[in-house]
Write a protein that holds these residues in place. Structure first.
Motif, PDB file in Angstrom:
ATOM      1  N   ALA A 163       0.857  -1.188   0.000  1.00 55.12           N
ATOM      2  CA  ALA A 163       0.000   0.000   0.000  1.00 55.12           C
ATOM      3  C   ALA A 163       0.890   1.234   0.000  1.00 55.12           C
ATOM      4  CB  ALA A 163      -0.893   0.000   1.235  1.00 55.12           C
ATOM      5  N   HIS A 164       0.278   2.400  -0.178  1.00 53.94           N
ATOM      6  CA  HIS A 164       1.063   3.640  -0.192  1.00 53.94           C
ATOM      7  C   HIS A 164       1.617   3.993   1.175  1.00 53.94           C
ATOM      8  CE1 HIS A 164       0.283   4.539  -4.336  1.00 53.94           C
ATOM      9  NE2 HIS A 164      -1.020   4.446  -4.153  1.00 53.94           N
ATOM     10  N   ASN A 165       0.953   3.636   2.247  1.00 51.15           N
ATOM     11  CA  ASN A 165       1.491   3.949   3.569  1.00 51.15           C
ATOM     12  C   ASN A 165       2.155   2.714   4.169  1.00 51.15           C
ATOM     13  OD1 ASN A 165      -0.235   2.732   5.923  1.00 51.15           O
ATOM     14  ND2 ASN A 165      -1.713   3.339   4.344  1.00 51.15           N
ATOM     15  N   ALA A 166       2.999   2.941   5.138  1.00 54.64           N
ATOM     16  CA  ALA A 166       3.785   1.851   5.724  1.00 54.64           C
ATOM     17  C   ALA A 166       3.040   1.070   6.798  1.00 54.64           C
ATOM     18  CB  ALA A 166       5.088   2.412   6.298  1.00 54.64           C
ATOM     19  N   PHE A 167       1.800   1.439   7.101  1.00 52.30           N
ATOM     20  CA  PHE A 167       1.047   0.769   8.161  1.00 52.30           C
ATOM     21  C   PHE A 167       0.083  -0.303   7.662  1.00 52.30           C
ATOM     22  CE2 PHE A 167       2.208   4.759  10.260  1.00 52.30           C
ATOM     23  CZ  PHE A 167       2.631   4.300  11.495  1.00 52.30           C
ATOM     24  N   THR A 168      -0.695   0.003   6.642  1.00 53.84           N
ATOM     25  CA  THR A 168      -1.863  -0.798   6.271  1.00 53.84           C
ATOM     26  C   THR A 168      -1.555  -2.259   5.976  1.00 53.84           C
ATOM     27  OG1 THR A 168      -2.956   1.178   5.423  1.00 53.84           O
ATOM     28  CG2 THR A 168      -3.823  -0.934   4.679  1.00 53.84           C
ATOM     29  N   THR A 169      -0.505  -2.544   5.243  1.00 49.80           N
ATOM     30  CA  THR A 169      -0.232  -3.932   4.838  1.00 49.80           C
ATOM     31  C   THR A 169       0.990  -4.527   5.534  1.00 49.80           C
ATOM     32  OG1 THR A 169       1.037  -3.178   2.916  1.00 49.80           O
ATOM     33  CG2 THR A 169      -1.330  -3.596   2.580  1.00 49.80           C
ATOM     34  N   THR A 170       1.395  -3.924   6.650  1.00 51.07           N
ATOM     35  CA  THR A 170       2.532  -4.443   7.421  1.00 51.07           C
ATOM     36  C   THR A 170       2.146  -4.531   8.892  1.00 51.07           C
ATOM     37  OG1 THR A 170       3.498  -2.305   8.027  1.00 51.07           O
ATOM     38  CG2 THR A 170       4.120  -3.205   5.862  1.00 51.07           C
ATOM     39  N   ASN A 171       3.068  -5.013   9.700  1.00 55.38           N
ATOM     40  CA  ASN A 171       2.858  -5.040  11.147  1.00 55.38           C
ATOM     41  C   ASN A 171       3.596  -3.880  11.820  1.00 55.38           C
ATOM     42  OD1 ASN A 171       5.492  -5.923  10.909  1.00 55.38           O
ATOM     43  ND2 ASN A 171       5.282  -7.540  12.451  1.00 55.38           N
ATOM     44  N   LEU A 172       3.758  -2.761  11.093  1.00 56.22           N
ATOM     45  CA  LEU A 172       4.507  -1.614  11.634  1.00 56.22           C
ATOM     46  C   LEU A 172       3.907  -1.106  12.939  1.00 56.22           C
ATOM     47  CD1 LEU A 172       6.729   0.507  11.472  1.00 56.22           C
ATOM     48  CD2 LEU A 172       5.237   1.850   9.955  1.00 56.22           C
ATOM     49  N   GLN A 173       2.610  -0.908  12.987  1.00 52.59           N
ATOM     50  CA  GLN A 173       1.994  -0.386  14.205  1.00 52.59           C
ATOM     51  C   GLN A 173       2.269  -1.304  15.391  1.00 52.59           C
ATOM     52  OE1 GLN A 173      -2.257   0.170  14.081  1.00 52.59           O
ATOM     53  NE2 GLN A 173      -2.292   1.267  16.014  1.00 52.59           N
ATOM     54  N   GLN A 174       2.138  -2.594  15.201  1.00 49.86           N
ATOM     55  CA  GLN A 174       2.409  -3.547  16.278  1.00 49.86           C
ATOM     56  C   GLN A 174       3.887  -3.502  16.679  1.00 49.86           C
ATOM     57  OE1 GLN A 174       1.769  -7.639  15.205  1.00 49.86           O
ATOM     58  NE2 GLN A 174       2.051  -8.367  17.292  1.00 49.86           N
ATOM     59  N   THR A 175       4.764  -3.456  15.701  1.00 51.38           N
ATOM     60  CA  THR A 175       6.210  -3.380  15.971  1.00 51.38           C
ATOM     61  C   THR A 175       6.535  -2.173  16.838  1.00 51.38           C
ATOM     62  OG1 THR A 175       6.740  -4.520  13.899  1.00 51.38           O
ATOM     63  CG2 THR A 175       8.480  -3.162  14.872  1.00 51.38           C
ATOM     64  N   LEU A 176       5.954  -1.035  16.506  1.00 46.78           N
ATOM     65  CA  LEU A 176       6.226   0.196  17.252  1.00 46.78           C
ATOM     66  C   LEU A 176       5.592   0.164  18.640  1.00 46.78           C
ATOM     67  CD1 LEU A 176       5.582   2.693  14.325  1.00 46.78           C
ATOM     68  CD2 LEU A 176       7.808   1.945  15.192  1.00 46.78           C
ATOM     69  N   THR A 177       4.358  -0.257  18.701  1.00 45.62           N
ATOM     70  CA  THR A 177       3.621  -0.258  19.960  1.00 45.62           C
ATOM     71  C   THR A 177       4.251  -1.201  20.979  1.00 45.62           C
ATOM     72  OG1 THR A 177       1.604   0.304  18.784  1.00 45.62           O
ATOM     73  CG2 THR A 177       1.342  -0.586  20.999  1.00 45.62           C
ATOM     74  N   THR A 178       4.638  -2.383  20.549  1.00 49.70           N
ATOM     75  CA  THR A 178       5.223  -3.344  21.492  1.00 49.70           C
ATOM     76  C   THR A 178       6.579  -2.877  22.015  1.00 49.70           C
ATOM     77  OG1 THR A 178       6.214  -4.644  19.702  1.00 49.70           O
ATOM     78  CG2 THR A 178       4.036  -5.339  20.498  1.00 49.70           C
TER      79      THR A 178
END
Length: 182
Positions: A86-101
């Motif tokens: 996707a155009h943003n780095a969040f929607t189709t990756t686990n970026l949010q989880q990686t950052l939050t954890t």
């Protein structure tokens, strides 16, 4: 760890396109590396993101071998390398989880294209509650023709427009020298 540097799409795919000769900053790798060094020295997380379009047959198709970081960029073994579609780095990756954890609340954004994946990631990150800093001179873009008229928006206009729409709404605007103190 409270902060992360997100390096978006600084990949060989873009250098394989005919418009790479018109890129706003041919030394974007140097600026990104300054941020990488600063982030590592501070103990911040560095996250690498690549854009992939499997089966497309173009430069973003991983089968062609261009979906890799541009020479001169080297993730450490413990730094996440994510692949998005996707155009943003969040929607189709686990970026949010990686950052939050990891307790990350502040993001520095760098990469290619200023107005596309970098801006879109900044907007989504802000909506998700992250404190966003858009490092304009550590992003790069190319001239953009209008879809209907063909009028071309130059790189300086694109960069200025991106700063206008992000500043005070979605992110702080900064540059490499301010952040690194150099």
């Amino acid at each position: 760890m409270k902060r992360a540097l997100i390096v978006i799409d600084v990949q060989e795919s873009f250098r394989r396109r005919s418009n790479w000769a018109e890129v706003s900053d041919p030394d974007v790798v140097g600026k990104v590396n300054q941020l990488v060094d600063m982030s590592r020295d501070a103990g911040d997380l560095v996250v690498w993101v690549l854009h992939s379009e499997p089966g497309s047959g173009d430069v973003f198709d991983p089968a062609l071998g261009h979906v890799r970081l541009i020479d001169g960029l080297k993730p450490l073994d413990d730094e996440p390398v994510l692949t998005k579609t996707a155009h943003n780095a969040f929607t189709t990756t686990n970026l949010q989880q990686t950052l939050t954890t990891r307790g990350v609340r502040e993001l520095l954004i760098s990469g290619i294209r200023t107005e596309q994946c970098c801006e879109t990631t900044t907007r989504v990150g802000s909506d998700l509650g992250f404190d966003m800093t858009f490092v304009t001179d550590a992003t790069a873009t190319m001239p953009l023709p209008h879809w209907r008229t063909g009028k071309v928006l130059g790189v300086e206009e694109i960069i200025e427009r991106t700063e206008y729409v992000l500043a005070g709404r979605f992110a702080r605007i900064s540059d490499v020298a301010t952040l690194t103190g150099s």
